[in-house]
Design an enzyme around this catalytic site. Structure first.
Site, mmCIF file in Angstrom:
data_model
loop_
_atom_site.group_PDB
_atom_site.id
_atom_site.type_symbol
_atom_site.label_atom_id
_atom_site.label_comp_id
_atom_site.label_asym_id
_atom_site.label_seq_id
_atom_site.Cartn_x
_atom_site.Cartn_y
_atom_site.Cartn_z
ATOM 1 N N ASP A 147 18.139 8.468 -0.894
ATOM 2 C CA ASP A 147 17.615 7.365 -1.690
ATOM 3 C C ASP A 147 18.549 6.161 -1.570
ATOM 4 O OD1 ASP A 147 16.357 5.897 -3.962
ATOM 5 O OD2 ASP A 147 15.370 7.806 -4.322
ATOM 6 N N HIS A 224 17.147 2.706 -7.997
ATOM 7 C CA HIS A 224 16.159 3.753 -7.726
ATOM 8 C C HIS A 224 16.806 5.119 -7.484
ATOM 9 C CE1 HIS A 224 12.958 5.703 -5.243
ATOM 10 N NE2 HIS A 224 12.155 5.022 -6.031
ATOM 11 N N SER A 554 7.772 8.253 -6.850
ATOM 12 C CA SER A 554 9.236 8.340 -6.782
ATOM 13 C C SER A 554 9.813 9.096 -7.966
ATOM 14 C CB SER A 554 9.842 6.938 -6.820
ATOM 15 O OG SER A 554 9.991 6.434 -5.537
#
Ligand SMILES: *[C@@H]1O[C@H](CO)[C@@H](O)[C@H](O)[C@H]1NC(C)=O
Ligand SMILES: *[C@@H]1O[C@H](CO)[C@@H](O)[C@H](O)[C@H]1NC(C)=O
Ligand SMILES: *[C@@H]1O[C@H](CO)[C@@H](O)[C@H](O)[C@H]1NC(C)=O
Ligand SMILES: *[C@@H]1O[C@H](CO)[C@@H](O)[C@H](O)[C@H]1NC(C)=O
Ligand SMILES: *[C@@H]1O[C@H](CO)[C@@H](O)[C@H](O)[C@H]1NC(C)=O
Ligand SMILES: *[C@@H]1O[C@H](CO)[C@@H](O)[C@H](O)[C@H]1NC(C)=O
Length: 801
Positions: A147, A224, A554
């Site tokens: 990520d 994220h 996600s």
């Protein structure tokens, strides 16, 4: 204001510029290519790398040129390399002996729904993650998260005296980099951290760290990666909340005791996290040798999809599977239209997103005292004038470009319709903010209507409610509105419900393999966040926050990664196929016919293309009763069905004693019941006549003499029968396995519609559910001869060999 607009123009301009720049690169120019060579047969990585350079130098004149062109040599988890090649060189290499495939490295993106992630959100509600189970398990399991990196100081990744030493199988490392000191950052929770940039920089130019928008290190700037990692394995962090304890509670991951290894492959660019295939593959290569047990990757690229095994995620997942590592991916956020699902390889687990049973009703009272219940995240009441978008925007389209009358919007709540010009709620919020409006009432169709927060006050309503408000504005000389603070309601909503944005099946390259596989919570998920002000241009709420709420597949993907880690901890010998089967056959379908908001109508019940086998049930997945396992021979046959040659297959499938690597007679394309990979779902996308499918199940329950009986629900328009109807297992050698045949016959003349049924095996205690999806196609398409059906086995993709 002026500064903001200028900045915004710059962003919009640089966005379109960047996209053009990528698309118009000349073809003869060297591009990043991936040359995939299969497994590395446990050779010494340095020997493998030498052989890569040797192979690469065959397409250059000088040996130095090969050395300069190579970006990565993948030599540990599998064999291959990434290099800058022109089209001639790529073609030459793809025809060379031992090369399985050559493809252009592409840029993928993280699967969050919003591009405004990076600013401090004005959120205050607490969303508890999945239920309080399995707190004990998982400290022997390592989850690798591919990520945007990690914010190591987050409470979710703190060391904790209860941890034992790092598992001795761990061979990974924490690397030094910008504001990342392994001695301070890594501990018994965060045990590995690496980063990969060569592919990104070759495609998009040097990383710009000068304005603090990135770190050349595993440290997360985008947020994220911190969010997904803490959702998967975050330790229990008591008192996680927004802003002074509003809605406080404990935040924790799906496997709060599992160890975390971070592989930073996505980097801030164009308001999102972008990731290169070449970098992702390098991370997989390392992760498999470092000794992770689960890989979690919330990233992808929308259709058109590449053939199976021509993307980094699929090659990575294929070799992960062979090494017993579970690879979990997000399905994408391109719903609700059909066939937009991504990451569709049969060896990965693909996760859709659904809501949880929590909503945030918000009462809107119009000046005529009519009241309407929408959804929002408002902390304070508002009382303002109300205006229809047509007075503020050309054609009433709530976008920044169509803004024509700021005076009309000044200090008012603007009513926007998604259907007028196809705008998003974030786009409308930005446009109203730019027009000096106080907030937005955003009307969208029931199925698309979301409850996501925005950076500017936004109340979501459906089209019926929006129309009522519009009629009031038209009838009133001085329309006004009062909006009450949002409430949190738990447990009263039919949930889960599939999120409108969640990408739907069927797979556009391999429709016989059900995708997505399962669904998990992915709407308004609270998790850790880098407490740094935003790198974006919007100078709004710069409050530092340790926790943030976000939505997307996600967010659902790491839930399943965490659950998979717990399963691996309890059942360390289970193959990735068995883990996937356990998650799928114990998942539950939604019975509800209502969407999460339920405000003005109903939507259809979720089907297998929305949610796969259904919503994961972590406790039941630990004791599934039966599993659909798949071994090396199953994969050989499947690769045959994709059209790979036996030589290519021997390069790809790890050698094992007595493994038969030949393709079944009748041609690799022939397939038949054996080619179905023993998947825990049965999809027949092209049923012209009677078809028989074989499946083999393994008893993993405590009772070794269990007897299971079948119950079949035929899809509409077809008749499905299972034989035998009873499976008796035993303790004798081989007695833990049994096979059954499912025969499906069209029962109507039809063409084109998918119908849904199921096969359920039960021993009275376990319930092993297998989705059955059928499209009867026995009516000819007017004058169009159907040729593809005869050879369609595993899928419709062409061979890359
Ligand atoms: C590709 O590179 C090779 C080696 O540098 C060169 O010989 C060839 O002409 C190039 N082809 C194209 C299409 O640019
Ligand atoms: C990097 O970003 C800064 C600030 O946004 C900008 O001034 C500078 O020109 C950028 N550098 C490069 C090489 O793009
Ligand atoms: C939780 O956070 C609130 C607000 O920051 C604080 O007042 C409270 O003391 C905290 N409780 C614990 C147990 O840390
Ligand atoms: C709305 O309700 C308020 C308070 O109940 C009342 O004073 C007001 O006259 C009502 N307005 C209309 C238009 O009915
Ligand atoms: C803009 O809106 C104001 C307030 O509604 C109105 O008085 C004015 O005529 C509008 N201007 C234009 C150019 O439409
Ligand atoms: C199907 O496969 C067979 C054997 O592999 C081949 O001979 C035949 O041409 C194929 N048919 C089509 C329509 O592709």
């Amino acid at each position: 204001m002026a500064v903001f607009l200028l900045l915004l123009r710059l962003v919009v301009f640089s966005l379109s510029f960047a996209i053009n720049a990528v698309q118009t690169a000349p073809a003869s120019h060297a591009q990043v290519h991936i040359v995939y060579l299969g497994h590395n047969n446990d050779l010494d990585p340095s020997l493998t790398t030498d052989s890569h350079l040797q192979l690469l130098s065959t397409v250059f004149t000088e040996p130095n040129e090969a050395r300069e062109a190579i970006l990565y040599s993948y030599s540990c988890g599998f064999s291959g390399f990434a290099a800058l090649l022109n089209s001639t060189q790529a073609t030459t290499l793809s025809g060379t002996d031992g090369v399985v495939s050559v493809f252009r490295s592409r840029m993928l993106e993280v699967h969050t729904t919003r591009s405004w992630d990076f600013m401090g959100l004005r959120l205050h509600m607490h969303t508890e993650q999945s239920s309080q189970r399995h707190l004990k398990f998982g400290d022997d399991v390592i989850v690798g998260v591919l990520d945007t990196g990690v914010w190591p100081e987050s409470k979710s990744f703190r060391d904790d005296p209860h941890y034992g030493p790092v598992p001795s199988s761990w061979k990974g490392t924490c690397v030094v980099g910008d504001e990342f000191d392994p001695a301070a950052a890594c501990n018994r929770k965060l045990i590995g951290a690496r980063y990969y940039l060569a592919g990104f920089e070759s495609e998009l130019g040097p990383l710009n760290t000068s304005d603090g928008s990135e770190y050349r290190s595993p440290r997360d700037r985008v947020g994220h990666g911190t969010h997904t990692a803490s959702t998967a394995v975050g330790s229990v962090a008591p008192n996680a909340s927004y802003f002074g304890g509003l809605g406080g509670g404990a935040a924790r991951g799906g496997a709060p005791r599992a160890r975390l290894a971070v592989y930073k492959v996505c980097w801030y660019r164009d308001l999102t996290g972008r990731c290169s295939d070449a970098d992702i593959l390098a991370a997989f290569d390392d992760a498999l040798c470092d000794g992770v047990h689960v890989v979690s990757a919330s990233l992808g690229s929308p259709p058109p999809l590449m053939p199976l095994l021509s993307t980094s995620t699929e090659i990575g997942a294929f070799h992960a599977m062979q090494r017993g590592v579970v690879a979990v991916f997000s399905a994408g956020n391109d719903g609700p239209d059909a066939s937009m699902v991504q990451n569709v390889s049969p060896w990965g687990l693909t996760v859709a997103a659904s809501s949880i049973d929590r909503r945030f009703p918000t009462v809107i009272t119009l000046g005529n005292n009519a009241s309407i219940v929408g959804e929002s995240f408002l902390v304070k009441a508002m009382k303002n004038g109300l205006v229809d978008s047509s007075s503020v925007f050309t054609d009433g389209t709530c976008t920044f470009e169509q803004l024509i009358n700021r005076t009309a919007a000044w200090g008012k709540i603007v009513l926007c319709f998604a259907t007028m010009g196809g705008v998003s709620s974030d786009g409308a919020a930005l446009a109203v903010y730019a027009g000096n409006g106080a907030g937005v009432i955003f009307a969208d169709t029931i199925s698309r209507k979301s409850s996501q927060d925005s950076f500017w006050p936004t109340v979501h309503v459906d089209l019926y409610q929006g129309t009522q408000i519009l009629n009031y504005i038209r009838d009133s000389r001085k329309p006004t509105v009062r909006i009450s603070p949002s409430k949190t309601v738990v447990g009263e909503t039919p949930a889960p419900a599939v999120a409108y944005f969640s990408s739907r099946g069927p797979s556009s390259v391999s429709p016989k393999i059900l995708k997505p596989d399962v669904t998990a919570p992915g709407v308004n998920i609270l998790a850790a966040w880098p407490p740094k002000s935003s790198p974006t241009v919007i100078p709004l709420d710069k409050r530092l926050t340790e926790w943030n709420m976000d939505s997307g597949t996600s967010m659902s993907c790491p839930h399943v990664s965490g659950i998979a880690a717990v399963i691996k901890s309890v059942h360390p010998t289970w193959s990735p196929a068995a883990v996937k089967s356990a998650l799928m056959t114990t998942a539950y379908m939604y019975d509800g016919t209502s969407d999460v908001m339920q405000a003005g109508g109903t939507v259809k019940a979720a089907d297998a293309f929305d949610v796969g086998a259904g919503h994961v049930d972590p406790l039941r997945a630990l004791d599934p009763g039966l599993v659909y396992d798949a071994g090396a021979r199953d994969h050989v046959v499947f690769l045959c069905s994709l059209g790979y040659t036996e030589a290519a297959i021997r390069n790809m499938v790890l050698p094992q004693p007595a493994l038969d690597t030949s393709c079944p007679r009748g041609g690799g394309g022939g397939g038949g019941p054996e080619a179905d990979l023993n998947y825990p779902a049965i999809v027949l996308p092209d049923l012209g006549g009677t078809v028989t499918v074989k499946r083999t199940v393994t008893n993993v329950g405590a009772n070794r003499d269990a007897v299971y009986r079948a119950a079949v629900a035929s899809p509409q328009g077809a008749r499905a029968e299972v034989w035998p109807r009873e499976l008796a297992f035993s303790a004798r050698p081989g007695g833990e396995q049994a096979s059954y045949y499912l025969t499906v016959t069209p029962a109507k003349l039809s063409r084109g519609r998918f119908d849904f049924g199921e096969v359920v095996w039960s021993d009275g205690f376990h319930r092993v559910r297998t989705p059955l999806v059928v499209r009867v196609t026995n009516l000819p398409d007017d004058g169009v001869k159907v040729v593809q059906a005869a050879n369609a086995t595993g899928d419709g993709s062409q061979a890359a060999a």
